[in-house]
Design a protein around this motif. Structure first.
Motif, PDB file in Angstrom:
ATOM      1  N   SER A 111     -41.580  11.663 -18.519  1.00 56.56           N
ATOM      2  CA  SER A 111     -40.928  12.192 -17.302  1.00 56.56           C
ATOM      3  C   SER A 111     -41.481  11.516 -16.054  1.00 56.56           C
ATOM      4  O   SER A 111     -40.726  11.190 -15.135  1.00 56.56           O
ATOM      5  CB  SER A 111     -41.134  13.697 -17.208  1.00 56.56           C
ATOM      6  N   ALA A 112     -42.771  11.302 -16.016  1.00 53.50           N
ATOM      7  CA  ALA A 112     -43.383  10.630 -14.863  1.00 53.50           C
ATOM      8  C   ALA A 112     -42.840   9.212 -14.704  1.00 53.50           C
ATOM      9  O   ALA A 112     -42.571   8.763 -13.580  1.00 53.50           O
ATOM     10  CB  ALA A 112     -44.895  10.615 -15.003  1.00 53.50           C
ATOM     11  N   LEU A 113     -42.671   8.507 -15.801  1.00 54.10           N
ATOM     12  CA  LEU A 113     -42.120   7.152 -15.734  1.00 54.10           C
ATOM     13  C   LEU A 113     -40.679   7.159 -15.233  1.00 54.10           C
ATOM     14  O   LEU A 113     -40.283   6.296 -14.449  1.00 54.10           O
ATOM     15  CB  LEU A 113     -42.199   6.480 -17.106  1.00 54.10           C
ATOM     16  N   ARG A 114     -39.892   8.123 -15.677  1.00 57.38           N
ATOM     17  CA  ARG A 114     -38.499   8.215 -15.215  1.00 57.38           C
ATOM     18  C   ARG A 114     -38.439   8.458 -13.709  1.00 57.38           C
ATOM     19  O   ARG A 114     -37.683   7.808 -12.991  1.00 57.38           O
ATOM     20  CB  ARG A 114     -37.782   9.341 -15.936  1.00 57.38           C
ATOM     21  N   TYR A 115     -39.200   9.420 -13.240  1.00 54.17           N
ATOM     22  CA  TYR A 115     -39.171   9.733 -11.809  1.00 54.17           C
ATOM     23  C   TYR A 115     -39.740   8.592 -10.979  1.00 54.17           C
ATOM     24  O   TYR A 115     -39.276   8.329  -9.874  1.00 54.17           O
ATOM     25  CB  TYR A 115     -39.904  11.041 -11.523  1.00 54.17           C
ATOM     26  N   HIS A 116     -40.734   7.899 -11.500  1.00 55.04           N
ATOM     27  CA  HIS A 116     -41.293   6.752 -10.786  1.00 55.04           C
ATOM     28  C   HIS A 116     -40.237   5.664 -10.632  1.00 55.04           C
ATOM     29  O   HIS A 116     -40.094   5.084  -9.555  1.00 55.04           O
ATOM     30  CB  HIS A 116     -42.514   6.209 -11.531  1.00 55.04           C
ATOM     31  N   SER A 117     -39.496   5.390 -11.683  1.00 56.58           N
ATOM     32  CA  SER A 117     -38.456   4.367 -11.624  1.00 56.58           C
ATOM     33  C   SER A 117     -37.374   4.751 -10.615  1.00 56.58           C
ATOM     34  O   SER A 117     -36.920   3.911  -9.835  1.00 56.58           O
ATOM     35  CB  SER A 117     -37.860   4.177 -13.014  1.00 56.58           C
ATOM     36  N   GLY A 118     -36.971   6.012 -10.611  1.00 58.74           N
ATOM     37  CA  GLY A 118     -35.969   6.465  -9.646  1.00 58.74           C
ATOM     38  C   GLY A 118     -36.452   6.355  -8.210  1.00 58.74           C
ATOM     39  O   GLY A 118     -35.722   5.912  -7.321  1.00 58.74           O
ATOM     40  N   SER A 119     -37.704   6.716  -7.967  1.00 61.44           N
ATOM     41  CA  SER A 119     -38.233   6.621  -6.607  1.00 61.44           C
ATOM     42  C   SER A 119     -38.447   5.163  -6.195  1.00 61.44           C
ATOM     43  O   SER A 119     -38.310   4.823  -5.022  1.00 61.44           O
ATOM     44  CB  SER A 119     -39.534   7.405  -6.481  1.00 61.44           C
ATOM     45  N   LEU A 120     -38.730   4.305  -7.167  1.00 65.40           N
ATOM     46  CA  LEU A 120     -38.864   2.883  -6.868  1.00 65.40           C
ATOM     47  C   LEU A 120     -37.535   2.308  -6.391  1.00 65.40           C
ATOM     48  O   LEU A 120     -37.491   1.563  -5.407  1.00 65.40           O
ATOM     49  CB  LEU A 120     -39.355   2.134  -8.114  1.00 65.40           C
ATOM     50  N   HIS A 121     -36.436   2.682  -7.050  1.00 69.34           N
ATOM     51  CA  HIS A 121     -35.119   2.208  -6.614  1.00 69.34           C
ATOM     52  C   HIS A 121     -34.757   2.766  -5.239  1.00 69.34           C
ATOM     53  O   HIS A 121     -34.181   2.057  -4.410  1.00 69.34           O
ATOM     54  CB  HIS A 121     -34.048   2.583  -7.635  1.00 69.34           C
ATOM     55  N   ALA A 122     -35.086   4.013  -4.979  1.00 68.46           N
ATOM     56  CA  ALA A 122     -34.797   4.604  -3.661  1.00 68.46           C
ATOM     57  C   ALA A 122     -35.585   3.892  -2.561  1.00 68.46           C
ATOM     58  O   ALA A 122     -35.055   3.616  -1.481  1.00 68.46           O
ATOM     59  CB  ALA A 122     -35.113   6.097  -3.674  1.00 68.46           C
ATOM     60  N   THR A 123     -36.835   3.591  -2.836  1.00 70.09           N
ATOM     61  CA  THR A 123     -37.656   2.866  -1.861  1.00 70.09           C
ATOM     62  C   THR A 123     -37.102   1.469  -1.630  1.00 70.09           C
ATOM     63  O   THR A 123     -37.032   0.991  -0.496  1.00 70.09           O
ATOM     64  CB  THR A 123     -39.112   2.789  -2.348  1.00 70.09           C
ATOM     65  N   HIS A 124     -36.692   0.829  -2.706  1.00 70.16           N
ATOM     66  CA  HIS A 124     -36.143  -0.523  -2.589  1.00 70.16           C
ATOM     67  C   HIS A 124     -34.842  -0.507  -1.777  1.00 70.16           C
ATOM     68  O   HIS A 124     -34.622  -1.378  -0.930  1.00 70.16           O
ATOM     69  CB  HIS A 124     -35.912  -1.108  -3.977  1.00 70.16           C
ATOM     70  N   ALA A 125     -33.998   0.471  -2.013  1.00 70.62           N
ATOM     71  CA  ALA A 125     -32.756   0.587  -1.248  1.00 70.62           C
ATOM     72  C   ALA A 125     -33.056   0.807   0.232  1.00 70.62           C
ATOM     73  O   ALA A 125     -32.385   0.240   1.103  1.00 70.62           O
ATOM     74  CB  ALA A 125     -31.909   1.727  -1.796  1.00 70.62           C
ATOM     75  N   SER A 126     -34.062   1.602   0.516  1.00 75.82           N
ATOM     76  CA  SER A 126     -34.459   1.840   1.899  1.00 75.82           C
ATOM     77  C   SER A 126     -34.925   0.547   2.575  1.00 75.82           C
ATOM     78  O   SER A 126     -34.580   0.272   3.731  1.00 75.82           O
ATOM     79  CB  SER A 126     -35.566   2.890   1.930  1.00 75.82           C
TER      80      SER A 126
END
Length: 158
Positions: free
Chosen positions: A40-55
């Motif tokens: 679960s931690a890896l999934r949420y990390h990947s999602g937040s990484l994409h959000a940061t990258h989009a920002s």
């Protein structure tokens, strides 16, 4: 005559097979819980990484608009391609202007660095509206696309 047993040996008893099995079961459940938590931690990390990258992509494009504000009216665009199409477009476009280079860099970044990335940039009276979308299907089965919307004043109208 029975063999001699010391008093400390007579009081010492071992674990039964049932106690060992229960201990192993408890340990296995703990390890499975820890593995699930890590996943679960890896999934949420990947999602937040994409959000940061989009920002960061949005911030980069807004800075490019501010740097080339005299051509602001020509920056409006929709990006809905895949990475291979964006790379092929890079070879076909003449990069003799800052505008063309900015649009090409943004297209490549959105399509190649965000999973199934799409973008829409619209401009109206000095205001830029940027809408980025990307897929989160790899992290969460059946998840809707994630999105980031940013509106910024690029140049005040006289």
């Amino acid at each position: 005559m029975p063999p001699f047993i010391s008093p400390s040996m007579a009081a010492a008893r071992g674990f039964s097979l049932l106690e060992v099995l229960v201990a192993v079961l408890v340990l296995a459940l703990g390890i499975l819980g820890a593995a699930s938590l890590q996943l679960s931690a890896l999934r949420y990390h990947s999602g937040s990484l994409h959000a940061t990258h989009a920002s960061l992509l949005a911030q980069d494009m807004l800075e490019r608009l501010r740097a080339n504000s005299e051509q602001l009216a020509f920056y409006g665009m929709t990006v809905d391609a895949n990475c291979e199409q964006a790379a092929a477009g890079q070879l076909a476009v003449s990069l003799d202007s800052v505008l063309a280079q900015d649009k090409l860099d943004f297209t490549r970044a959105v399509t190649c660095e965000l999973p199934a990335g799409r973008a829409r940039l619209s401009l109206h009276e000095g205001m830029a509206s940027l809408h980025l979308q990307w897929s989160e299907a790899r992290q969460f089965a059946g998840a809707a696309d994630a999105e980031l919307r940013v509106t910024a004043l690029i140049r005040a109208q006289p």
